[in-house]
Write a protein that holds these residues in place. Structure first.
Motif, PDB file in Angstrom:
ATOM      1  N   TRP A 129       0.850  -1.180   0.000  1.00  0.00           N
ATOM      2  CA  TRP A 129       0.000   0.000   0.000  1.00  0.00           C
ATOM      3  C   TRP A 129       0.895   1.243   0.000  1.00  0.00           C
ATOM      4  O   TRP A 129       1.858   1.323   0.775  1.00  0.00           O
ATOM      5  CB  TRP A 129      -0.902   0.028   1.231  1.00  0.00           C
ATOM      6  CG  TRP A 129      -1.991  -0.993   1.197  1.00  0.00           C
ATOM      7  CD1 TRP A 129      -1.976  -2.233   1.759  1.00  0.00           C
ATOM      8  CD2 TRP A 129      -3.263  -0.852   0.551  1.00  0.00           C
ATOM      9  NE1 TRP A 129      -3.157  -2.880   1.507  1.00  0.00           N
ATOM     10  CE2 TRP A 129      -3.970  -2.053   0.775  1.00  0.00           C
ATOM     11  CE3 TRP A 129      -3.879   0.160  -0.179  1.00  0.00           C
ATOM     12  CZ2 TRP A 129      -5.259  -2.256   0.287  1.00  0.00           C
ATOM     13  CZ3 TRP A 129      -5.155  -0.049  -0.659  1.00  0.00           C
ATOM     14  CH2 TRP A 129      -5.834  -1.244  -0.431  1.00  0.00           C
ATOM     15  N   TYR A 130       0.532   2.181  -0.854  1.00  0.00           N
ATOM     16  CA  TYR A 130       1.173   3.481  -0.907  1.00  0.00           C
ATOM     17  C   TYR A 130       0.095   4.529  -0.643  1.00  0.00           C
ATOM     18  O   TYR A 130      -1.098   4.258  -0.714  1.00  0.00           O
ATOM     19  CB  TYR A 130       1.766   3.735  -2.296  1.00  0.00           C
ATOM     20  CG  TYR A 130       3.005   2.944  -2.620  1.00  0.00           C
ATOM     21  CD1 TYR A 130       2.932   1.584  -2.892  1.00  0.00           C
ATOM     22  CD2 TYR A 130       4.250   3.557  -2.673  1.00  0.00           C
ATOM     23  CE1 TYR A 130       4.078   0.848  -3.204  1.00  0.00           C
ATOM     24  CE2 TYR A 130       5.395   2.841  -2.994  1.00  0.00           C
ATOM     25  CZ  TYR A 130       5.298   1.492  -3.253  1.00  0.00           C
ATOM     26  OH  TYR A 130       6.438   0.776  -3.565  1.00  0.00           O
ATOM     27  N   ARG A 131       0.535   5.732  -0.368  1.00  0.00           N
ATOM     28  CA  ARG A 131      -0.415   6.838  -0.247  1.00  0.00           C
ATOM     29  C   ARG A 131       0.203   8.115  -0.796  1.00  0.00           C
ATOM     30  O   ARG A 131       1.427   8.270  -0.814  1.00  0.00           O
ATOM     31  CB  ARG A 131      -0.863   7.033   1.204  1.00  0.00           C
ATOM     32  CG  ARG A 131       0.213   7.526   2.152  1.00  0.00           C
ATOM     33  CD  ARG A 131      -0.331   7.588   3.574  1.00  0.00           C
ATOM     34  NE  ARG A 131       0.687   8.021   4.525  1.00  0.00           N
ATOM     35  CZ  ARG A 131       0.491   8.053   5.847  1.00  0.00           C
ATOM     36  NH1 ARG A 131      -0.674   7.674   6.362  1.00  0.00           N
ATOM     37  NH2 ARG A 131       1.469   8.460   6.638  1.00  0.00           N
ATOM     38  N   GLN A 132      -0.666   8.982  -1.236  1.00  0.00           N
ATOM     39  CA  GLN A 132      -0.211  10.268  -1.754  1.00  0.00           C
ATOM     40  C   GLN A 132      -1.141  11.352  -1.256  1.00  0.00           C
ATOM     41  O   GLN A 132      -2.332  11.373  -1.580  1.00  0.00           O
ATOM     42  CB  GLN A 132      -0.186  10.264  -3.280  1.00  0.00           C
ATOM     43  CG  GLN A 132       0.439  11.496  -3.878  1.00  0.00           C
ATOM     44  CD  GLN A 132       0.754  11.349  -5.352  1.00  0.00           C
ATOM     45  OE1 GLN A 132       0.240  10.466  -6.036  1.00  0.00           O
ATOM     46  NE2 GLN A 132       1.629  12.202  -5.861  1.00  0.00           N
ATOM     47  N   ALA A 133      -0.570  12.234  -0.447  1.00  0.00           N
ATOM     48  CA  ALA A 133      -1.315  13.375   0.073  1.00  0.00           C
ATOM     49  C   ALA A 133      -1.191  14.537  -0.907  1.00  0.00           C
ATOM     50  O   ALA A 133      -0.239  14.592  -1.696  1.00  0.00           O
ATOM     51  CB  ALA A 133      -0.779  13.760   1.444  1.00  0.00           C
ATOM     52  N   PRO A 134      -2.130  15.480  -0.865  1.00  0.00           N
ATOM     53  CA  PRO A 134      -2.058  16.626  -1.792  1.00  0.00           C
ATOM     54  C   PRO A 134      -0.734  17.358  -1.683  1.00  0.00           C
ATOM     55  O   PRO A 134      -0.287  17.683  -0.579  1.00  0.00           O
ATOM     56  CB  PRO A 134      -3.222  17.506  -1.326  1.00  0.00           C
ATOM     57  CG  PRO A 134      -4.173  16.574  -0.681  1.00  0.00           C
ATOM     58  CD  PRO A 134      -3.330  15.522  -0.018  1.00  0.00           C
ATOM     59  N   GLY A 135      -0.101  17.577  -2.825  1.00  0.00           N
ATOM     60  CA  GLY A 135       1.146  18.314  -2.849  1.00  0.00           C
ATOM     61  C   GLY A 135       2.359  17.529  -2.409  1.00  0.00           C
ATOM     62  O   GLY A 135       3.461  18.091  -2.313  1.00  0.00           O
ATOM     63  N   LYS A 136       2.190  16.236  -2.150  1.00  0.00           N
ATOM     64  CA  LYS A 136       3.311  15.423  -1.684  1.00  0.00           C
ATOM     65  C   LYS A 136       3.546  14.244  -2.632  1.00  0.00           C
ATOM     66  O   LYS A 136       2.686  13.886  -3.424  1.00  0.00           O
ATOM     67  CB  LYS A 136       3.048  14.904  -0.266  1.00  0.00           C
ATOM     68  CG  LYS A 136       2.974  15.993   0.778  1.00  0.00           C
ATOM     69  CD  LYS A 136       2.887  15.400   2.172  1.00  0.00           C
ATOM     70  CE  LYS A 136       2.886  16.489   3.231  1.00  0.00           C
ATOM     71  NZ  LYS A 136       2.828  15.924   4.608  1.00  0.00           N
ATOM     72  N   GLN A 137       4.734  13.664  -2.507  1.00  0.00           N
ATOM     73  CA  GLN A 137       5.056  12.501  -3.322  1.00  0.00           C
ATOM     74  C   GLN A 137       4.380  11.255  -2.768  1.00  0.00           C
ATOM     75  O   GLN A 137       4.064  11.174  -1.578  1.00  0.00           O
ATOM     76  CB  GLN A 137       6.577  12.296  -3.355  1.00  0.00           C
ATOM     77  CG  GLN A 137       7.323  13.343  -4.166  1.00  0.00           C
ATOM     78  CD  GLN A 137       8.797  12.991  -4.321  1.00  0.00           C
ATOM     79  OE1 GLN A 137       9.381  12.323  -3.469  1.00  0.00           O
ATOM     80  NE2 GLN A 137       9.404  13.431  -5.417  1.00  0.00           N
ATOM     81  N   ARG A 138       4.173  10.298  -3.649  1.00  0.00           N
ATOM     82  CA  ARG A 138       3.623   9.016  -3.213  1.00  0.00           C
ATOM     83  C   ARG A 138       4.646   8.314  -2.321  1.00  0.00           C
ATOM     84  O   ARG A 138       5.842   8.295  -2.629  1.00  0.00           O
ATOM     85  CB  ARG A 138       3.297   8.143  -4.421  1.00  0.00           C
ATOM     86  CG  ARG A 138       2.508   6.896  -4.099  1.00  0.00           C
ATOM     87  CD  ARG A 138       2.064   6.170  -5.369  1.00  0.00           C
ATOM     88  NE  ARG A 138       1.177   6.980  -6.190  1.00  0.00           N
ATOM     89  CZ  ARG A 138       0.546   6.521  -7.268  1.00  0.00           C
ATOM     90  NH1 ARG A 138       0.711   5.261  -7.660  1.00  0.00           N
ATOM     91  NH2 ARG A 138      -0.236   7.324  -7.966  1.00  0.00           N
ATOM     92  N   GLU A 139       4.181   7.765  -1.207  1.00  0.00           N
ATOM     93  CA  GLU A 139       5.082   7.106  -0.270  1.00  0.00           C
ATOM     94  C   GLU A 139       4.578   5.715   0.067  1.00  0.00           C
ATOM     95  O   GLU A 139       3.369   5.454   0.089  1.00  0.00           O
ATOM     96  CB  GLU A 139       5.210   7.924   1.028  1.00  0.00           C
ATOM     97  CG  GLU A 139       3.932   8.065   1.810  1.00  0.00           C
ATOM     98  CD  GLU A 139       4.132   8.732   3.159  1.00  0.00           C
ATOM     99  OE1 GLU A 139       5.290   8.978   3.555  1.00  0.00           O
ATOM    100  OE2 GLU A 139       3.114   8.976   3.840  1.00  0.00           O
TER     101      GLU A 139
END
Length: 124
Positions: free
Chosen positions: A39-49
């Motif tokens: 699972w990855y996540r991507q917050a607004p304005g940030k890179q996918r982590e």
């Protein structure tokens, strides 16, 4: 082509829980093996982590920010991976993506696929 379908996102208050699911399927042939599901996540304005990863051998690893709160698990018979998220914080708000890598049959073809993403919003 292996498709990943995610579900389980939504809006929750801080301190609450959500459970994400991601099921892998293939239109033709079969999934011979899935080596890693993550699972990855991507917050607004940030890179996918990377949030959490699970290997065939049962090894799991987590981002420091979610250790002790999130749990990744797999149902290999269903080619499905889950992410149980507890004690959610507003900073967990992001689009969560499922990723899987493995081999399909016939042809022993490797694949690395992504889901479409599911929104998780944590209100304070």
């Amino acid at each position: 082509q292996v498709q990943l379908v995610e579900s389980g996102g939504g809006l929750v208050q801080a301190g609450g829980s959500l459970r994400l699911s991601c099921a892998a399927s293939v239109a033709s042939g079969v999934i011979f093996s899935i080596n890693t599901m993550s699972w990855y996540r991507q917050a607004p304005g940030k890179q996918r982590e990377l949030v959490a990863i699970s290997t065939t051998g049962g090894t799991t690893n987590y981002a420091d920010s979610v250790k002790g709160r999130f749990t990744i698990s797999r149902d290999n018979a269903k080619n499905t991976v889950y992410l149980q998220m507890n004690s959610l914080k507003p900073e967990d708000t992001a689009v969560f993506y499922c990723n899987a890598g493995g081999i399909t049959w016939p042809g022993v073809k490797p694949f690395n696929s992504w889901g479409q993403g599911t929104q998780v919003t944590v209100s304070s």
